[in-house]
Design a protein around this motif. Structure first.
Motif, PDB file in Angstrom:
ATOM      1  N   PHE A   1       0.833  -1.206   0.000  1.00 39.30           N
ATOM      2  CA  PHE A   1       0.000   0.000   0.000  1.00 39.30           C
ATOM      3  C   PHE A   1       0.869   1.259   0.000  1.00 39.30           C
ATOM      4  N   LEU A   2       1.866   1.293   0.890  1.00 38.64           N
ATOM      5  CA  LEU A   2       2.716   2.477   0.993  1.00 38.64           C
ATOM      6  C   LEU A   2       3.551   2.696  -0.259  1.00 38.64           C
ATOM      7  N   ILE A   3       4.093   1.632  -0.822  1.00 41.77           N
ATOM      8  CA  ILE A   3       4.885   1.774  -2.046  1.00 41.77           C
ATOM      9  C   ILE A   3       4.006   2.280  -3.187  1.00 41.77           C
ATOM     10  N   ALA A   4       2.778   1.775  -3.269  1.00 43.10           N
ATOM     11  CA  ALA A   4       1.873   2.203  -4.342  1.00 43.10           C
ATOM     12  C   ALA A   4       1.462   3.664  -4.197  1.00 43.10           C
ATOM     13  N   HIS A   5       1.282   4.137  -2.964  1.00 42.78           N
ATOM     14  CA  HIS A   5       0.790   5.489  -2.751  1.00 42.78           C
ATOM     15  C   HIS A   5       1.883   6.531  -2.523  1.00 42.78           C
ATOM     16  N   LEU A   6       3.038   6.109  -2.020  1.00 39.94           N
ATOM     17  CA  LEU A   6       4.103   7.070  -1.740  1.00 39.94           C
ATOM     18  C   LEU A   6       5.199   7.057  -2.793  1.00 39.94           C
ATOM     19  N   GLY A   7       5.424   5.912  -3.373  1.00 36.03           N
ATOM     20  CA  GLY A   7       6.549   5.753  -4.289  1.00 36.03           C
ATOM     21  C   GLY A   7       7.729   5.140  -3.543  1.00 36.03           C
ATOM     22  N   MET A   8       8.629   4.570  -4.306  1.00 33.73           N
ATOM     23  CA  MET A   8       9.748   3.843  -3.711  1.00 33.73           C
ATOM     24  C   MET A   8      10.696   4.765  -2.940  1.00 33.73           C
ATOM     25  N   ALA A   9      10.954   5.947  -3.450  1.00 27.38           N
ATOM     26  CA  ALA A   9      11.918   6.850  -2.800  1.00 27.38           C
ATOM     27  C   ALA A   9      11.426   7.301  -1.427  1.00 27.38           C
ATOM     28  N   VAL A  10      10.160   7.686  -1.345  1.00 25.90           N
ATOM     29  CA  VAL A  10       9.616   8.146  -0.067  1.00 25.90           C
ATOM     30  C   VAL A  10       9.462   6.967   0.892  1.00 25.90           C
TER      31      VAL A  10
ATOM     32  N   LEU B   1      14.442   3.077   7.033  1.00 25.65           N
ATOM     33  CA  LEU B   1      15.536   3.813   7.668  1.00 25.65           C
ATOM     34  C   LEU B   1      15.164   4.188   9.099  1.00 25.65           C
ATOM     35  N   VAL B   2      14.000   4.763   9.255  1.00 23.70           N
ATOM     36  CA  VAL B   2      13.559   5.169  10.587  1.00 23.70           C
ATOM     37  C   VAL B   2      13.260   3.938  11.444  1.00 23.70           C
ATOM     38  N   ALA B   3      12.760   2.873  10.833  1.00 22.84           N
ATOM     39  CA  ALA B   3      12.493   1.635  11.579  1.00 22.84           C
ATOM     40  C   ALA B   3      13.788   1.036  12.119  1.00 22.84           C
ATOM     41  N   SER B   4      14.881   1.163  11.376  1.00 23.14           N
ATOM     42  CA  SER B   4      16.161   0.648  11.875  1.00 23.14           C
ATOM     43  C   SER B   4      16.648   1.454  13.072  1.00 23.14           C
ATOM     44  N   LEU B   5      16.345   2.742  13.083  1.00 23.41           N
ATOM     45  CA  LEU B   5      16.692   3.545  14.259  1.00 23.41           C
ATOM     46  C   LEU B   5      15.856   3.119  15.464  1.00 23.41           C
ATOM     47  N   THR B   6      14.615   2.738  15.215  1.00 21.52           N
ATOM     48  CA  THR B   6      13.763   2.221  16.287  1.00 21.52           C
ATOM     49  C   THR B   6      14.330   0.919  16.840  1.00 21.52           C
ATOM     50  N   ALA B   7      14.906   0.096  15.978  1.00 25.19           N
ATOM     51  CA  ALA B   7      15.499  -1.171  16.424  1.00 25.19           C
ATOM     52  C   ALA B   7      16.654  -0.925  17.389  1.00 25.19           C
ATOM     53  N   LEU B   8      17.385   0.156  17.191  1.00 23.45           N
ATOM     54  CA  LEU B   8      18.454   0.485  18.131  1.00 23.45           C
ATOM     55  C   LEU B   8      17.881   0.781  19.516  1.00 23.45           C
ATOM     56  N   PHE B   9      16.755   1.462  19.566  1.00 23.47           N
ATOM     57  CA  PHE B   9      16.101   1.716  20.848  1.00 23.47           C
ATOM     58  C   PHE B   9      15.584   0.420  21.467  1.00 23.47           C
ATOM     59  N   ALA B  10      15.180  -0.525  20.641  1.00 25.76           N
ATOM     60  CA  ALA B  10      14.714  -1.819  21.160  1.00 25.76           C
ATOM     61  C   ALA B  10      15.846  -2.570  21.848  1.00 25.76           C
ATOM     62  N   VAL B  11      17.042  -2.496  21.293  1.00 27.76           N
ATOM     63  CA  VAL B  11      18.202  -3.124  21.931  1.00 27.76           C
ATOM     64  C   VAL B  11      18.487  -2.445  23.266  1.00 27.76           C
TER      65      VAL B  11
ATOM     66  N   SER C   1      19.461  11.123   2.390  1.00 28.44           N
ATOM     67  CA  SER C   1      18.890  11.514   1.110  1.00 28.44           C
ATOM     68  C   SER C   1      17.366  11.471   1.211  1.00 28.44           C
ATOM     69  N   THR C   2      16.775  12.641   1.160  1.00 27.03           N
ATOM     70  CA  THR C   2      15.320  12.767   1.287  1.00 27.03           C
ATOM     71  C   THR C   2      14.761  13.308  -0.021  1.00 27.03           C
ATOM     72  N   PRO C   3      13.713  12.681  -0.542  1.00 23.22           N
ATOM     73  CA  PRO C   3      13.128  13.183  -1.794  1.00 23.22           C
ATOM     74  C   PRO C   3      12.676  14.644  -1.645  1.00 23.22           C
ATOM     75  N   ALA C   4      12.845  15.402  -2.710  1.00 27.73           N
ATOM     76  CA  ALA C   4      12.469  16.821  -2.713  1.00 27.73           C
ATOM     77  C   ALA C   4      10.980  16.970  -2.387  1.00 27.73           C
ATOM     78  N   GLY C   5      10.697  17.929  -1.541  1.00 31.84           N
ATOM     79  CA  GLY C   5       9.322  18.195  -1.146  1.00 31.84           C
ATOM     80  C   GLY C   5       8.862  17.382   0.061  1.00 31.84           C
ATOM     81  N   PHE C   6       9.680  16.451   0.530  1.00 32.12           N
ATOM     82  CA  PHE C   6       9.305  15.611   1.660  1.00 32.12           C
ATOM     83  C   PHE C   6      10.211  15.829   2.875  1.00 32.12           C
ATOM     84  N   GLU C   7      10.922  16.941   2.892  1.00 33.43           N
ATOM     85  CA  GLU C   7      11.844  17.202   3.992  1.00 33.43           C
ATOM     86  C   GLU C   7      11.108  17.336   5.327  1.00 33.43           C
TER      87      GLU C   7
ATOM     88  N   ASP D   1       8.130  16.202   6.061  1.00 31.07           N
ATOM     89  CA  ASP D   1       7.535  14.900   6.387  1.00 31.07           C
ATOM     90  C   ASP D   1       8.574  13.962   6.995  1.00 31.07           C
ATOM     91  N   ALA D   2       9.788  13.974   6.445  1.00 31.17           N
ATOM     92  CA  ALA D   2      10.858  13.122   6.966  1.00 31.17           C
ATOM     93  C   ALA D   2      11.213  13.532   8.386  1.00 31.17           C
TER      94      ALA D   2
END
Length: 181
Positions: free
Chosen positions: A54-63, A69-79, A138-144, A146-147
Motif C-alpha cells: 500500500f505504501l509503495i503504491a501510494h508514496l513511491g519507492m523513494a519516499v 531507515l527510521v524503523a532501523s533507528l527504532t530497532a536500536l532503541f529496542a536493543v 537523502s530525502t526526496p524533494a518536497g518531503f523534507e 515529512d521526513a
C-alpha cells in the motif's frame, strides 16, 4: 481415575492441593498468553504485507525508503530497552527475593528516574537530528518536513517505550503470564 491417582501421588510427595491449583492456573495463563502472541504475530505479518505494498503504491519507492531507515533507528532503541530491562530485572529480583520492599522500590525508582534523565539528556540530540535529518539522509524533494516529522514521532514513541518498559518488569519477576498484545 488416572488423574486422581496422579494427584494423590503428588500430594503424598509434598505438593499441596493449593500448589496444584496454582500450577493449573499458571498453565491456563500460559496458554492464553501463547494464543495471544500467536494471534498478534499472525496479524502483524498480514498487516505488514498489506501495508508495505500500500505504501509503495501510494508514496513511491523513494519516499517509502525513509520508513525502513527510521524503523532501523527504532530497532536500536529496542536493543537499549532490552538491555536496560535485563539489568533492572536482575537487581529487582534480588531485592524481591530478599523480601526487602524498600530496597526493591529504590531499585525500581532509580531505574525509572535514571531512564527519564537519560532520555531528557538525549532530547537535544534528537532535536538536532530532526532538524538535520534531510541533510544527513537523502530525502526526496518536497518531503523534507515529512521526513523530519516521521523521525521526530518515531523518536518520541521510542522514548515512551523505553520509559514504559520499566513497568513490564514486575509481571516477569512474579512469574505472571500476562497477555501483552
Amino acid at each position: 481415575m488416572k488423574s486422581s491417582v496422579l494427584a494423590s501421588e503428588l500430594i503424598e510427595g509434598g505438593l499441596s492441593p493449593e500448589h496444584l491449583a496454582g500450577t493449573k492456573r499458571a498453565g491456563q495463563r500460559f496458554l492464553l498468553n501463547a494464543a495471544a502472541n500467536t494471534a498478534f504475530t499472525a496479524s502483524n505479518a498480514v498487516a505488514n504485507l498489506w501495508l508495505t505494498s500500500f505504501l509503495i503504491a501510494h508514496l513511491g519507492m523513494a519516499v517509502y525508503g525513509m520508513v525502513p531507515l527510521v524503523a532501523s533507528l527504532t530497532a536500536l532503541f529496542a536493543v537499549l530497552t532490552l538491555s536496560l530491562d535485563t539489568a533492572l530485572s536482575r537487581f529487582l529480583v534480588l531485592e524481591v527475593e530478599r523480601g526487602d520492599d524498600r530496597a526493591a522500590n529504590e531499585v525500581f525508582n532509580t531505574a525509572l528516574f535514571g531512564l527519564a534523565g537519560i532520555l531528557l539528556a538525549l532530547t537535544p540530540v534528537v532535536i538536532a537530528l530532526v532538524l538535520a535529518f534531510p541533510m544527513l539522509f537523502s530525502t526526496p524533494a518536497g518531503f523534507e518536513l515529512d521526513a523530519r516529522m516521521l523521525f521526530a514521532l518515531v523518536a518520541l514513541a521510542s522514548f515512551v517505550t523505553v520509559l514504559g518498559s520499566s513497568f513490564s518488569v514486575s509481571p516477569f519477576i512474579y512469574s505472571q503470564f500476562v497477555p501483552i498484545n
